[in-house]
Design a protein around this motif. Sequence first.
Motif, PDB file in Angstrom:
ATOM      1  N   GLY A   2     -22.173  -4.704 -52.541  1.00  6.48           N
ATOM      2  CA  GLY A   2     -22.569  -6.014 -52.027  1.00  6.48           C
ATOM      3  C   GLY A   2     -21.564  -7.100 -52.363  1.00  6.48           C
ATOM      4  O   GLY A   2     -21.242  -7.948 -51.514  1.00  6.48           O
ATOM      5  N   LEU A   3     -21.044  -7.083 -53.570  1.00  2.48           N
ATOM      6  CA  LEU A   3     -20.054  -8.089 -53.958  1.00  2.48           C
ATOM      7  C   LEU A   3     -18.743  -7.900 -53.214  1.00  2.48           C
ATOM      8  O   LEU A   3     -18.054  -8.874 -52.898  1.00  2.48           O
ATOM      9  CB  LEU A   3     -19.819  -8.033 -55.466  1.00  2.48           C
ATOM     10  CG  LEU A   3     -21.008  -8.451 -56.325  1.00  2.48           C
ATOM     11  CD1 LEU A   3     -20.757  -8.107 -57.782  1.00  2.48           C
ATOM     12  CD2 LEU A   3     -21.302  -9.931 -56.160  1.00  2.48           C
ATOM     13  N   THR A   4     -18.403  -6.647 -52.908  1.00  2.67           N
ATOM     14  CA  THR A   4     -17.193  -6.390 -52.135  1.00  2.67           C
ATOM     15  C   THR A   4     -17.351  -6.931 -50.715  1.00  2.67           C
ATOM     16  O   THR A   4     -16.397  -7.474 -50.140  1.00  2.67           O
ATOM     17  CB  THR A   4     -16.899  -4.881 -52.102  1.00  2.67           C
ATOM     18  OG1 THR A   4     -16.794  -4.418 -53.442  1.00  2.67           O
ATOM     19  CG2 THR A   4     -15.610  -4.579 -51.375  1.00  2.67           C
ATOM     20  N   LEU A   5     -18.541  -6.807 -50.159  1.00  7.74           N
ATOM     21  CA  LEU A   5     -18.777  -7.336 -48.812  1.00  7.74           C
ATOM     22  C   LEU A   5     -18.680  -8.857 -48.773  1.00  7.74           C
ATOM     23  O   LEU A   5     -18.409  -9.438 -47.719  1.00  7.74           O
ATOM     24  CB  LEU A   5     -20.154  -6.905 -48.308  1.00  7.74           C
ATOM     25  CG  LEU A   5     -20.303  -5.423 -47.959  1.00  7.74           C
ATOM     26  CD1 LEU A   5     -21.733  -5.141 -47.513  1.00  7.74           C
ATOM     27  CD2 LEU A   5     -19.323  -5.014 -46.883  1.00  7.74           C
ATOM     28  N   LEU A   6     -18.898  -9.503 -49.918  1.00  4.66           N
ATOM     29  CA  LEU A   6     -18.769 -10.961 -49.986  1.00  4.66           C
ATOM     30  C   LEU A   6     -17.315 -11.406 -50.153  1.00  4.66           C
ATOM     31  O   LEU A   6     -17.039 -12.597 -50.235  1.00  4.66           O
ATOM     32  CB  LEU A   6     -19.601 -11.506 -51.159  1.00  4.66           C
ATOM     33  CG  LEU A   6     -21.109 -11.376 -51.019  1.00  4.66           C
ATOM     34  CD1 LEU A   6     -21.794 -11.822 -52.300  1.00  4.66           C
ATOM     35  CD2 LEU A   6     -21.605 -12.192 -49.839  1.00  4.66           C
ATOM     36  N   HIS A   7     -16.397 -10.439 -50.220  1.00  2.00           N
ATOM     37  CA  HIS A   7     -14.959 -10.691 -50.347  1.00  2.00           C
ATOM     38  C   HIS A   7     -14.618 -11.480 -51.605  1.00  2.00           C
ATOM     39  O   HIS A   7     -13.757 -12.362 -51.590  1.00  2.00           O
ATOM     40  CB  HIS A   7     -14.420 -11.404 -49.108  1.00  2.00           C
ATOM     41  CG  HIS A   7     -14.625 -10.645 -47.848  1.00  2.00           C
ATOM     42  ND1 HIS A   7     -13.942  -9.481 -47.559  1.00  2.00           N
ATOM     43  CD2 HIS A   7     -15.457 -10.850 -46.804  1.00  2.00           C
ATOM     44  CE1 HIS A   7     -14.337  -9.017 -46.398  1.00  2.00           C
ATOM     45  NE2 HIS A   7     -15.267  -9.822 -45.910  1.00  2.00           N
ATOM     46  N   LEU A   8     -15.293 -11.146 -52.692  1.00  2.00           N
ATOM     47  CA  LEU A   8     -14.944 -11.750 -53.976  1.00  2.00           C
ATOM     48  C   LEU A   8     -13.692 -11.077 -54.526  1.00  2.00           C
ATOM     49  O   LEU A   8     -13.385  -9.939 -54.163  1.00  2.00           O
ATOM     50  CB  LEU A   8     -16.095 -11.576 -54.964  1.00  2.00           C
ATOM     51  CG  LEU A   8     -17.377 -12.353 -54.661  1.00  2.00           C
ATOM     52  CD1 LEU A   8     -18.441 -11.992 -55.678  1.00  2.00           C
ATOM     53  CD2 LEU A   8     -17.119 -13.838 -54.689  1.00  2.00           C
TER      54      LEU A   8
ATOM     55  N   SER B 264     -20.235  -6.355 -61.776  1.00  2.00           N
ATOM     56  CA  SER B 264     -20.794  -5.001 -61.690  1.00  2.00           C
ATOM     57  C   SER B 264     -21.046  -4.423 -63.075  1.00  2.00           C
ATOM     58  O   SER B 264     -22.057  -3.745 -63.296  1.00  2.00           O
ATOM     59  CB  SER B 264     -19.857  -4.087 -60.910  1.00  2.00           C
ATOM     60  OG  SER B 264     -19.757  -4.522 -59.575  1.00  2.00           O
TER      61      SER B 264
ATOM     62  N   VAL C 145     -15.631  -8.917 -59.090  1.00  2.00           N
ATOM     63  CA  VAL C 145     -16.513  -7.822 -58.685  1.00  2.00           C
ATOM     64  C   VAL C 145     -16.710  -6.853 -59.841  1.00  2.00           C
ATOM     65  O   VAL C 145     -17.844  -6.457 -60.144  1.00  2.00           O
ATOM     66  CB  VAL C 145     -15.949  -7.081 -57.447  1.00  2.00           C
ATOM     67  CG1 VAL C 145     -16.711  -5.800 -57.178  1.00  2.00           C
ATOM     68  CG2 VAL C 145     -15.975  -7.981 -56.225  1.00  2.00           C
TER      69      VAL C 145
END
Length: 68
Positions: A33-39, A48, A44
């Motif tokens: 989910g955090l990767t999809l937010l482009h953090l 995590s 990330v």
Amino acid sequence: MRIIAFLKRRYPLPQAAAIFFPSLLVSMAATFGLTLLHLPKPAVMAISFIVLVAALSIAVAVIDRRNA
């Protein structure tokens, strides 16, 4: 090594699996989910790791409460 020996005595394999696998799945979902937010990658990984520790703590508390 003492910590691992303590955990092996305290939590037999089925309980260890009940603690570890759901926590790992929650951490993997958080990472995705955090990767999809482009953090940024360091953020990330840090978030995590925090999620993994929190999920492990909650799982251990639930298992200990069931055994008490």
